[in-house]
Design a protein around this motif. Structure first.
Motif, mmCIF file in Angstrom:
data_model
loop_
_atom_site.group_PDB
_atom_site.id
_atom_site.type_symbol
_atom_site.label_atom_id
_atom_site.label_comp_id
_atom_site.label_asym_id
_atom_site.label_seq_id
_atom_site.Cartn_x
_atom_site.Cartn_y
_atom_site.Cartn_z
ATOM 1 N N UNK A 155 0.557 -1.315 -0.051
ATOM 2 C CA UNK A 155 -0.055 -0.010 0.041
ATOM 3 C C UNK A 155 0.979 1.087 -0.058
ATOM 4 N N UNK A 156 1.992 1.264 0.868
ATOM 5 C CA UNK A 156 2.709 2.490 0.905
ATOM 6 C C UNK A 156 3.356 2.676 -0.441
ATOM 7 N N UNK A 157 4.057 1.445 -0.998
ATOM 8 C CA UNK A 157 4.838 1.602 -2.445
ATOM 9 C C UNK A 157 3.618 2.222 -3.614
ATOM 10 N N UNK A 163 2.211 8.773 -6.635
ATOM 11 C CA UNK A 163 2.522 10.141 -6.430
ATOM 12 C C UNK A 163 3.465 10.459 -7.424
ATOM 13 N N UNK A 164 4.407 9.793 -7.753
ATOM 14 C CA UNK A 164 5.483 9.929 -8.625
ATOM 15 C C UNK A 164 4.927 10.018 -10.124
ATOM 16 N N UNK A 165 3.989 9.220 -10.457
ATOM 17 C CA UNK A 165 3.397 9.180 -11.717
ATOM 18 C C UNK A 165 2.645 10.663 -12.073
ATOM 19 N N UNK A 166 2.021 11.190 -10.902
ATOM 20 C CA UNK A 166 1.528 12.422 -11.028
ATOM 21 C C UNK A 166 2.451 13.529 -11.128
ATOM 22 N N UNK A 167 3.683 13.503 -10.420
ATOM 23 C CA UNK A 167 4.565 14.459 -10.370
ATOM 24 C C UNK A 167 5.321 14.769 -11.691
ATOM 25 N N UNK A 168 5.513 13.334 -12.423
ATOM 26 C CA UNK A 168 5.985 12.996 -13.689
ATOM 27 C C UNK A 168 5.626 14.006 -14.787
ATOM 28 N N UNK A 169 4.055 14.303 -14.589
ATOM 29 C CA UNK A 169 3.265 15.027 -15.594
ATOM 30 C C UNK A 169 4.001 16.454 -15.939
ATOM 31 N N UNK A 170 4.448 16.888 -14.575
ATOM 32 C CA UNK A 170 5.188 18.183 -14.572
ATOM 33 C C UNK A 170 6.717 18.159 -14.804
ATOM 34 N N UNK A 171 7.325 16.965 -14.489
ATOM 35 C CA UNK A 171 8.576 17.032 -14.432
ATOM 36 C C UNK A 171 9.100 15.448 -14.799
ATOM 37 N N UNK A 172 9.581 15.489 -16.206
ATOM 38 C CA UNK A 172 9.779 14.320 -16.819
ATOM 39 C C UNK A 172 11.084 13.684 -16.323
ATOM 40 N N UNK A 173 11.656 14.616 -15.696
ATOM 41 C CA UNK A 173 13.115 14.053 -15.245
ATOM 42 C C UNK A 173 13.262 13.105 -14.239
ATOM 43 N N UNK A 178 11.314 6.060 -11.296
ATOM 44 C CA UNK A 178 9.966 4.882 -11.223
ATOM 45 C C UNK A 178 10.643 3.368 -11.338
ATOM 46 N N UNK A 179 11.632 3.048 -11.705
ATOM 47 C CA UNK A 179 11.906 1.532 -11.736
ATOM 48 C C UNK A 179 12.116 0.996 -9.983
ATOM 49 N N UNK A 180 12.644 2.028 -9.266
ATOM 50 C CA UNK A 180 12.742 1.603 -7.661
ATOM 51 C C UNK A 180 11.414 1.299 -7.264
ATOM 52 N N UNK A 181 10.462 1.913 -7.472
ATOM 53 C CA UNK A 181 9.026 1.849 -7.116
ATOM 54 C C UNK A 181 8.617 0.529 -7.694
ATOM 55 N N UNK A 182 8.786 0.363 -8.902
ATOM 56 C CA UNK A 182 8.294 -0.837 -9.850
ATOM 57 C C UNK A 182 8.757 -2.024 -9.001
ATOM 58 N N UNK A 237 4.244 -7.066 -17.036
ATOM 59 C CA UNK A 237 3.193 -6.451 -17.554
ATOM 60 C C UNK A 237 3.218 -4.660 -16.587
ATOM 61 N N UNK A 238 3.993 -4.680 -15.413
ATOM 62 C CA UNK A 238 4.178 -3.271 -14.986
ATOM 63 C C UNK A 238 4.922 -2.498 -16.045
ATOM 64 N N UNK A 239 5.883 -3.223 -16.701
ATOM 65 C CA UNK A 239 6.885 -2.315 -17.568
ATOM 66 C C UNK A 239 6.108 -2.240 -18.822
ATOM 67 N N UNK A 240 5.402 -3.098 -19.224
ATOM 68 C CA UNK A 240 4.530 -3.015 -20.565
ATOM 69 C C UNK A 240 3.479 -1.778 -20.432
ATOM 70 N N UNK A 241 2.817 -1.586 -19.318
ATOM 71 C CA UNK A 241 1.997 -0.779 -19.131
ATOM 72 C C UNK A 241 2.522 0.671 -18.538
ATOM 73 N N UNK A 242 3.577 0.699 -18.590
ATOM 74 C CA UNK A 242 4.201 2.106 -17.911
ATOM 75 C C UNK A 242 3.642 3.539 -18.585
#
Length: 359
Positions: A155-157, A163-173, A178-182, A237-242
């Motif tokens: 749940x924490x992950x 949250x990171x996916x949301x932040x990436x919208x404004x900051x692609x760097x 992402x791989x760490x949380x994946x 599948x996580x990688x494929x659906x990124x």
């Protein structure tokens, strides 16, 4: 295992309440909106740290008061456990076991195992997948601390990844993070998938037997674990659906999207079952939950029945009552007529009127 006593201070509509409970059948009767369910809620809250209604702590404190208290004594294998809970409006609740404050609510798990059955549970069949996941997780968390830890970490992950996916919208760097949380999501998620698969298989074996008894053998209940992704395919599948996740700003793959299929004679009860069939299946699942907990902890749980009998016909009432005679049970109802008709004897009865309880 049984609850010996319950003391309330400024909880819901109770200014003060002190109850001594029987190890057997305890019935709380009275008109609606008098406080019967509040007693069951207090027991469940003290045993699990959460309200079965999903209510916030501040909303369970008596109106006009700044804090509330619950104290519950539990007898488990001859040992006395005292659970104290301090509800505060603007702070998280305080919990102590035997006078020693605990840091995590999860430390409560295992002291008292509680099965709660309310009219809402009769809708678990036709409710959304989240309700069926919650049922599985609740039972597994109560009986398996490793699963509880894995689910908590997952749940924490999930929160951090979303949250990171949301932040990436404004900051692609930030995409390099992402791989760490994946990796962590997959690590904990795989274990959850495996445990849920084993659990559903066990649940089906017990629930099917109970269901056959309830229906006189005319219906065959089957359950099927419907994972969102197979354990061995999770990482791929996580990688494929990124790309999809980035667009949705949310994690679209994982056990947080699982479901449990429920069928009778091959028919999907979630879509096509009658109300009677769905209620019969719900009773089968709830009684199976009791047996699973009993098998896993080698002890009997405490059963809370909140005005369930009024929702059932005579045959289902008789079956349910016949299966709880050796379990400490707290039952709420509006009157005692159904128990008289069914020749069911309670060990202790309480009349609840406007926040007062008369034994």
């Amino acid at each position: 295992m049984h609850v010996k006593s319950l003391d309330l201070l400024n909880f819901r509509n109770y200014r003060t309440l002190s109850l001594a409970l029987d190890p057997g059948i305890n019935i709380f009767y009275g008109e609606n909106a008098q406080g019967k369910t509040n007693i069951l809620e207090a027991v469940y809250l003290a045993g699990t740290s959460k309200s079965h209604r999903g209510t916030r702590d501040r909303d369970m404190i008596r109106m006009g008061e700044g804090e509330g208290h619950i104290r519950m004594h539990v007898d488990k294998n001859g040992n006395d456990y005292r659970i104290d809970m301090h509800l505060r409006k603007n702070k998280s609740k305080g919990i102590a076991i035997g006078g020693i404050q605990i840091k995590r609510a999860s430390e409560l798990f295992g002291i008292v195992n509680i099965v709660f059955f309310s009219p809402e549970d009769l809708n678990i069949i036709k409710s959304g997948p989240s309700e069926r996941r919650r049922m599985a997780d609740r039972i597994l968390c109560e009986t398996d601390r490793i699963y509880l830890s894995d689910l908590t970490q997952y749940g924490k992950c999930l929160i951090q990844r979303n949250r990171l996916l949301h932040d990436l919208f404004a900051n692609a760097s930030l995409e390099s993070e992402l791989p760490v949380w994946d990796e962590q999501l997959v690590n904990y998620g795989r274990r959850i998938i495996c445990k849920r698969a084993e659990f559903v298989q066990m649940l089906e074996g017990i629930a099917a037997e109970i269901h056959a008894d309830l229906t006189g053998g005319s219906e065959r209940l089957t359950l099927a674990y419907e994972p969102n992704v197979a354990e061995g395919e999770f990482a791929e599948k996580v990688a494929r659906c990124r790309g999809t996740d980035l667009k949705m700003k949310s994690s679209t793959v994982g056990p947080h999207r699982d479901d449990i299929g429920i069928r009778v004679n091959g028919m999907d009860l979630r879509l096509y079952g009658s109300q009677g069939q769905q209620r019969t299946a719900a009773i089968s699942l709830k009684l199976a939950e009791i047996r699973i907990i009993e098998e896993r902890i080698r002890n009997k749980p405490v059963l809370l029945l909140d005005d369930v009998l009024s929702e059932l016909d005579r045959g289902r009432q008789n079956y349910l009552l016949g299966n709880i005679r050796d379990i400490q049970t707290l039952i709420t109802c509006t009157g005692l007529d159904e128990f008289v008709k069914n020749r069911f004897e309670a060990d202790r009865t309480f009349h609840v009127v406007g926040g007062r309880v008369e034994a």
